[in-house]
Design an enzyme around this catalytic site. Structure first.
Site, PDB file in Angstrom:
ATOM      1  CG  ASP A 362      -2.102  -0.924   1.005  1.00 31.07           C
ATOM      2  OD1 ASP A 362      -3.180  -0.433   0.621  1.00 31.07           O
ATOM      3  OD2 ASP A 362      -1.937  -2.131   1.211  1.00 31.07           O
ATOM      4  CB  THR A 363       2.849   2.547  -2.194  1.00 29.32           C
ATOM      5  OG1 THR A 363       3.460   1.476  -1.485  1.00 29.32           O
ATOM      6  CG2 THR A 363       3.891   3.597  -2.520  1.00 29.32           C
ATOM      7  CB  ILE A 364       0.341   7.637  -2.271  1.00 25.42           C
ATOM      8  CG1 ILE A 364       1.385   8.408  -1.439  1.00 25.42           C
ATOM      9  CG2 ILE A 364      -0.822   7.181  -1.405  1.00 25.42           C
ATOM     10  CD1 ILE A 364       2.042   9.574  -2.107  1.00 25.42           C
ATOM     11  CB  SER A 381       4.835   3.279   0.916  1.00 29.91           C
ATOM     12  OG  SER A 381       4.222   2.061   1.254  1.00 29.91           O
ATOM     13  CG  MET A 443       0.741   3.195  -6.081  1.00 36.90           C
ATOM     14  SD  MET A 443      -0.457   1.853  -6.069  1.00 36.90           S
ATOM     15  CE  MET A 443      -0.383   1.334  -4.356  1.00 36.90           C
TER      16      MET A 443
END
Length: 553
Positions: A362-364, A381, A443
Site C-alpha cells: 500500500d503506497t501512493i 508508503s 505503486m
C-alpha cells in the site's frame, strides 16, 4: 522526435480520459484535493518541491491506508535550468537493537511477522520533506503543510477507492484503542464511508510541530517520545537516538537506455534496478513489431520480469552494509545473456539469478511539474495497509511495517541488522528523450518495477500517450518463483489462452483491482514550455493543471 506521438497516438486503445495541459504546471495524484493543494501552492509562488510536499502531506491525511508521516519516501527531482536529476532516499533504518539474536530471543526465526512491533523501522518521510525543502523549496515549510493541517482540523470527504481500502482494515484498527479512536467512527466502530467527512486533529498537531520545528518537530520532542513509547510498550527496541540520528540520503540516480530513451530510477536499497534490468532484457526482443498485448510481447515481458526479479532478490540490499553489483546488473551484455534463457515457446517456472563475477503493498505515488519545468517524481508508503498497526498516542499517524522485508537468513545482502535499511519496494521514475521529460510512477509492492517497464514499453514500443500507458491493461507477478501471473481482463482472451498453452498460470482480475497499482505521470516539453499530466483511472485521482494568474492583482 516530436511530442505529437505522445499526445495523438493512433490505432491504440481509446483512453477513458484526456491528458491535461497547462503552461503553468500540472499536479497528478490519486487524491484530487491533494493535487489541488499542490496547484494552490504553485499559485502562491511555490515550485514543484513545495507543491509535492503539500500534496504528499495532504495525501497522508486523506489516504492513510497507504501513506503518511509514519512511512518512508523516495523522490527524483528534475531541475529544469540545470537539465539535471537529483535522487532522494528517505527510507528509514531499523532500530540499533533489532538484530538476529534479539529476534531469536523472542522466538522469531525463519521470517519476520507481516505486521507488529518487530516490523517497525524509523519513518523516513518527514526527513525527506525537510531535506527536499532545505535544498530546493521556495516557500516556508509551514506554507507547504498548510493544506494538510487545514483539512486535518476541518475535515474532508472521503473518496471511493480509499474508503474501500480503509474498510479492509477494520479488524486491525479495532485491536488498538489509539488506532480505533483515530481511524474509526461511530458506535459500534466502523470505517468511514465514501463521501463522509473525516477529521484527524491529532495529525494536525503533529504536522504543526513539523511546520514550526522542521525535522526536529518529528524526530525529537513529543512526537519522537510517543513513537518510542508505543514501540517499547509492545516489546520493541526503538530508542530516541534511533530517531534523532537518522538522516536521509542524496543519491546518484541510476539509468539505462531503451530504444533511444533514457530511463532513470533510484539505486538500491530500492527495486528500481529491477525495472532497468527488465527493460534491458526486453530490448533484446522486437516488442514493437510483435504488437501491443500480443502473445509474443507479453511472454517476453513476463519472462524478463522473472529474470530481473531473481537478481533483485539475490543481490539487492542496503549498500552501506554490502557491495551491490549495480554496474554488472545494468550491463547490456548481461541482459543479452539473460535473454537467451527465455524459451520463446514455453514459460519458465524457476528462473535462476545471474552468476556474477565476485559476487509488500500500500503506497501512493504523485508527480508535479511547475511553471519552470521542474519535476518531482515522489513515492511514499506505510508498506501494508495501515502499516504495522501501531499508532503513537496523540500522533494521528500509523507506523510503517517496512521491516517485514528484511531477511532473517544470515549473510545475505538483505539480512536484518541494526541501523540497516531493508530492500525496498517503492520507486519513483523518470523517462526522457530529446526535449521531452516525463516524471512517472506506478505503486503497488513488488508490482512496481514490472509496471514501470510496461509503462515505458507502451510509450516507446507502441507510441502511446502517457494517459494511454497508464490505462493499458497490465500483468503483475507478486511472487518470485512459479508460473503464476495475474492479468487484467482488458488483455485479450485469445492472448491469455495462448499464454496458458505456453505454461503461464493466469489469474484474470477485473478492472480497477488494486493488485496492478495506481500511477501518475507528467510531461515537460522543453521546446514549447507546455506541461502535460495524466492520472490512473484505477484510483480516485486526477491530474490538475495550474491556471494562468488572470486574477492576480
Amino acid at each position: 522526435m516530436t511530442l505529437l506521438p505522445l499526445i495523438l497516438a493512433a490505432a491504440l486503445p481509446v483512453p477513458g480520459r484526456s491528458i491535461v495541459a497547462s503552461q503553468q504546471g500540472v499536479a497528478a495524484s490519486s487524491q484530487p484535493l491533494a493535487a489541488q493543494a499542490a496547484v494552490h501552492v504553485m499559485e502562491r509562488g511555490g515550485n514543484a518541491v513545495d507543491a509535492a510536499i503539500a500534496a504528499n502531506s495532504t495525501q497522508g491525511l486523506m489516504e492513510p491506508t497507504s501513506n503518511g508521516i509514519g512511512g518512508d519516501l523516495f523522490a527524483l527531482v528534475y531541475i529544469a535550468k540545470e537539465d539535471k536529476l537529483y535522487g532522494m532516499n528517505a527510507s528509514g533504518w531499523s532500530p540499533a537493537g533489532m538484530t538476529l539474536s534479539f529476534l531469536k530471543s523472542k522466538g522469531i526465526e525463519g521470517e519476520l511477522p507481516y505486521r507488529g512491533v518487530y516490523t517497525v523501522t524509523v519513518p523516513g518521510a518527514v526527513s525527506g520533506w525537510a531535506a527536499l525543502h532545505d535544498r530546493f523549496g521556495k516557500l516556508p515549510l509551514s506554507t507547504d503543510l498548510a493544506p494538510a493541517i487545514w483539512y486535518a482540523e476541518h475535515g474532508f470527504p472521503l473518496m471511493e477507492v480509499t474508503s474501500m481500502l480503509w474498510s479492509r482494515s477494520l479488524k486491525l484498527l479495532s485491536e488498538s484503542p489509539e488506532s480505533a479512536s483515530t481511524w474509526l467512527v461511530d458506535n459500534p466502530p466502523r470505517t468511514p464511508r465514501a463521501g463522509e467527512v473525516f477529521k484527524n486533529p491529532n495529525l494536525a498537531r503533529s504536522l504543526r510541530l513539523i511546520a514550526e520545528h522542521g525535522r526536529d518537530g518529528f524526530y525529537k520532542g513529543p512526537t519522537a517520545q510517543a513513537i518510542v513509547d508505543v514501540v517499547r510498550s509492545k516489546g520493541g527496541v526503538m530508542t530516541l537516538d534511533d530517531l534523532a540520528q537518522f538522516k536521509p540520503e542524496w543519491v546518484s540516480p541510476i539509468q539505462t537506455t531503451y530504444h533511444g530513451w533514457t530511463v532513470t530510477e533510484l539505486p538500491p536499497n530500492g527495486q528500481g534496478i529491477a525495472a532497468l534490468e527488465m527493460l534491458n532484457i526486453m530490448e533484446q526482443f522486437p516488442l514493437s513489431q510483435d504488437g501491443f498485448h500480443s502473445t509474443k510481447a507479453m511472454h517476453a515481458m513476463i519472462e524478463a520480469k522473472k529474470l530481473a526479479y531473481a537478481d533483485l532478490l539475490e543481490y539487492i540490499g542496503d549498500p552501506h552494509f554490502s557491495k551491490i553489483p549495480v554496474e554488472q546488473l545494468l550491463s547490456k551484455k548481461l541482459a543479452a545473456e539473460r535473454a537467451k534463457l527465455i524459451d520463446p515457446a514455453k514459460a519458465n517456472c524457476n528462473e535462476p539469478p545471474s552468476k556474477l563475477a565476485g559476487m509488500g503493498s500500500d503506497t501512493i505515488y504523485l508527480t508535479v511539474v511547475d511553471g519552470e519545468g521542474n519535476i518531482v517524481s515522489l513515492i511514499q508508503s506505510n508498506y501494508a495497509g495501515f502499516g504495522s498497526g501501531l499508532t503513537p498516542k496523540g500522533g494521528g499517524f500509523m507506523l510503517q511495517n517496512r521491516g517485514n522485508l528484511f531477511s532473517l537468513k544470515p549473510g545475505q545482502p538483505n539480512t536484518i541488522e541494526g541501523h540497516k535499511r531493508p530492500l525496498h519496494t517503492i520507486i519513483p521514475a523518470f523517462l526522457q528523450k530529446d526535449e521531452v521529460r516525463i516524471g512517472f510512477g506506478i505503486m503497488g509492492g513488488w508490482n512496481q518495477a514490472q509496471a514501470h517497464a510496461q509503462f515505458v514499453s507502451d510509450i516507446v514500443d507502441h507510441g502511446m500517450t502517457i494517459q494511454q500507458a497508464l490505462e493499458a491493461g497490465r500483468f503483475t507477478k507478486g511472487t518470485f518463483e512459479g508460473c503464476d501471473v495475474e492479468m487484467e481482463s482488458s488483455i485479450p482472451q485469445d492472448v491469455r489462452d495462448e499464454l496458458t498453452s505456453m505454461g503461464h498460470k493466469i489469474d484474470v482480475k477485473p478492472l480497477r483491482t488494486p493488485n496492478f497499482g495506481y500511477g501518475q505521470a507528467v510531461i515537460f516539453d522543453r521546446r514549447s514550455g507546455v506541461k502535460f499530466g495524466a492520472s490512473d483511472p484505477r484510483h480516485d485521482g486526477e491530474a490538475i493543471p495550474v491556471p494562468a494568474p488572470y486574477l492576480a492583482r
